[in-house]
Design a protein around this motif. Structure first.
Motif, PDB file in Angstrom:
ATOM      1  N   UNK A 235       0.803  -1.222   0.000  1.00 48.98           N
ATOM      2  CA  UNK A 235       0.000   0.000   0.000  1.00 48.98           C
ATOM      3  C   UNK A 235       0.839   1.278   0.000  1.00 48.98           C
ATOM      4  N   UNK A 236       2.113   1.179   0.345  1.00 49.33           N
ATOM      5  CA  UNK A 236       3.003   2.327   0.205  1.00 49.33           C
ATOM      6  C   UNK A 236       3.137   3.208   1.428  1.00 49.33           C
ATOM      7  N   UNK A 237       2.282   3.074   2.436  1.00 47.87           N
ATOM      8  CA  UNK A 237       2.394   3.872   3.662  1.00 47.87           C
ATOM      9  C   UNK A 237       1.987   3.039   4.865  1.00 47.87           C
ATOM     10  N   UNK A 238       2.521   3.440   6.030  1.00 45.25           N
ATOM     11  CA  UNK A 238       2.121   2.774   7.267  1.00 45.25           C
ATOM     12  C   UNK A 238       0.657   3.096   7.603  1.00 45.25           C
TER      13      UNK A 238
ATOM     14  N   UNK B 294      18.162  -7.226   9.363  1.00 43.64           N
ATOM     15  CA  UNK B 294      18.295  -6.501   8.089  1.00 43.64           C
ATOM     16  C   UNK B 294      17.239  -5.406   8.036  1.00 43.64           C
ATOM     17  N   UNK B 295      17.495  -4.401   7.178  1.00 48.54           N
ATOM     18  CA  UNK B 295      16.507  -3.345   6.938  1.00 48.54           C
ATOM     19  C   UNK B 295      15.657  -3.741   5.742  1.00 48.54           C
ATOM     20  N   UNK B 296      14.340  -3.740   5.937  1.00 51.28           N
ATOM     21  CA  UNK B 296      13.425  -4.127   4.856  1.00 51.28           C
ATOM     22  C   UNK B 296      12.985  -2.934   4.020  1.00 51.28           C
ATOM     23  N   UNK B 297      13.068  -1.742   4.595  1.00 48.75           N
ATOM     24  CA  UNK B 297      12.722  -0.517   3.880  1.00 48.75           C
ATOM     25  C   UNK B 297      13.928   0.425   3.880  1.00 48.75           C
ATOM     26  N   UNK B 298      14.022   1.238   2.847  1.00 49.55           N
ATOM     27  CA  UNK B 298      15.083   2.239   2.759  1.00 49.55           C
ATOM     28  C   UNK B 298      14.780   3.383   3.718  1.00 49.55           C
TER      29      UNK B 298
ATOM     30  N   UNK C 141       9.409   8.613  -0.017  1.00 47.58           N
ATOM     31  CA  UNK C 141       8.313   7.647  -0.089  1.00 47.58           C
ATOM     32  C   UNK C 141       8.795   6.320   0.482  1.00 47.58           C
ATOM     33  N   UNK C 142       7.855   5.562   0.960  1.00 49.15           N
ATOM     34  CA  UNK C 142       8.197   4.250   1.523  1.00 49.15           C
ATOM     35  C   UNK C 142       8.677   3.352   0.392  1.00 49.15           C
ATOM     36  N   UNK C 143       9.919   2.882   0.513  1.00 46.79           N
ATOM     37  CA  UNK C 143      10.503   2.062  -0.550  1.00 46.79           C
ATOM     38  C   UNK C 143      11.217   0.872   0.070  1.00 46.79           C
ATOM     39  N   UNK C 144      11.107  -0.257  -0.607  1.00 55.81           N
ATOM     40  CA  UNK C 144      11.751  -1.475  -0.127  1.00 55.81           C
ATOM     41  C   UNK C 144      13.234  -1.453  -0.400  1.00 55.81           C
ATOM     42  N   UNK C 145      13.996  -2.044   0.501  1.00 54.53           N
ATOM     43  CA  UNK C 145      15.411  -2.278   0.241  1.00 54.53           C
ATOM     44  C   UNK C 145      15.541  -3.470  -0.693  1.00 54.53           C
ATOM     45  N   UNK C 146      16.744  -3.732  -1.135  1.00 61.26           N
ATOM     46  CA  UNK C 146      16.965  -4.881  -2.019  1.00 61.26           C
ATOM     47  C   UNK C 146      16.603  -6.182  -1.306  1.00 61.26           C
ATOM     48  N   UNK C 147      16.999  -6.301  -0.031  1.00 60.40           N
ATOM     49  CA  UNK C 147      16.651  -7.488   0.752  1.00 60.40           C
ATOM     50  C   UNK C 147      15.139  -7.553   0.965  1.00 60.40           C
TER      51      UNK C 147
END
Length: 319
Positions: free
Chosen positions: A34-37, A64-68, A73-79
């Motif tokens: 959904x892109x936001x908490x 590990x970090x799941x979000x950058x 904007x809320x974005x996923x990390x590579x992991x």
């Protein structure tokens, strides 16, 4: 000497396995989708802060970090992108299990214990009606053998066969006893009155003895003592269908055979003497009644009354 019991199966999971909470996985998946908490919180019916805390606990467990962090904007990390695909597969498998679905969880499970002939001839043919009327109740039927005092285990409701108590709760129905026989047996012997039954085998069951009916017809005969002694009422009806003798039957239980013509009243429809049975099927609630057990109780009384009326019509003829 008996062999020792086998050892318990060993765990298939490694001792250092780290399993996250389902709440954390669902918060991560919802936030990534959904892109936001805030939106994730609305979907999960929790606050945005609770979503953030669940994801933080998940990241701490995984290391590990799941979000950058720091992105606008809320974005996923590579992991996080790789982990999201795995989490979605796992959640999909869990969601596909019927017991995890809300519609199944809302169902009230109810177990009914019933004697075999009652279950086969009265209950089972009417079950689609109950399922349609009470879709929130999942009914399980187990068999009992009341004459041998073998009850179905852990049932909330039990159908039992026993004496009618004028001061007790009403039975499911009051039935009658009437001699029935197969067309083949009736064709082989001319039976015009109850006394003519001396020429044919009388099928025996301790559940419904012949003596009360014989006395009601003025016959001073002993209880029949020849031939097999069958405990189950359905077995006696089936033996009569096979031409093995005359059965003293309850019309409500014999409807299938009467309707097909496999069994007939010995002296003809409307002419064969009947006697009201002094035993009947009763419904017993085990434990505290619930809306589900009350619904099943009302329905069973209605089904029983209809079965009795239909059976009586088949042996009595037009009113």
């Amino acid at each position: 000497m008996s062999a020792p019991p086998p050892p318990p199966p060993s765990s298939t999971f490694p001792p250092d396995l780290r399993l996250p909470s389902l709440d954390g996985l669902r918060a991560f998946e919802a936030a990534a989708r959904l892109g936001t908490f805030e939106r994730a919180g609305d979907e999960l019916a929790v606050t945005a802060s609770a979503v953030g805390k669940r994801i933080g606990a998940l990241e701490e467990l995984l290391g590990v970090a799941l979000f950058q962090r720091g992105a606008k904007a809320l974005a996923l990390s590579a992991v996080g992108k790789e982990y999201l695909a795995q989490v979605r597969s796992a959640l999909a498998l869990l969601a596909a299990m019927p017991l995890h679905q809300r519609a199944v969880q809302r169902k009230q499970r109810l177990r009914l214990s019933a004697p075999p002939t009652f279950a086969r001839q009265v209950l089972v043919p009417a079950l689609p009606e109950f399922s349609e009327q009470h879709q929130a109740i999942e009914l399980e039927v187990v068999l009992s053998v009341p004459f041998l005092d073998l009850a179905g285990a852990d049932a909330e409701l039990a159908v039992r066969h026993g004496p009618v108590d004028p001061n007790g709760p009403p039975p499911l129905w009051r039935d009658h006893l009437i001699p029935l026989a197969s067309p083949a047996l009736l064709a082989a012997d001319t039976l015009r009155s109850p006394a003519d039954l001396a020429r044919v085998p009388l099928l025996r069951t301790p559940v419904d003895p012949w003596l009360p009916w014989l006395r009601a017809q003025g016959l001073d005969w002993p209880e029949p003592d020849q031939g097999p002694r069958l405990i189950d009422l359905g077995l006696v009806l089936e033996a009569a269908r096979c031409g093995q003798g005359v059965v003293l039957a309850r019309p409500a239980l014999a409807r299938r055979w009467l309707g097909s013509g496999a069994l007939r009243p010995v002296f003809g429809v409307g002419r064969t003497p009947m006697l009201q049975a002094d035993t009947a099927y009763h419904l017993v609630t085990v434990g505290t009644p619930t809306p589900a057990t009350l619904a099943l109780s009302h329905w069973l009384h209605d089904v029983g009354a209809r079965a009795a009326a239909e059976g009586l019509a088949l042996v009595s003829g037009p009113a």
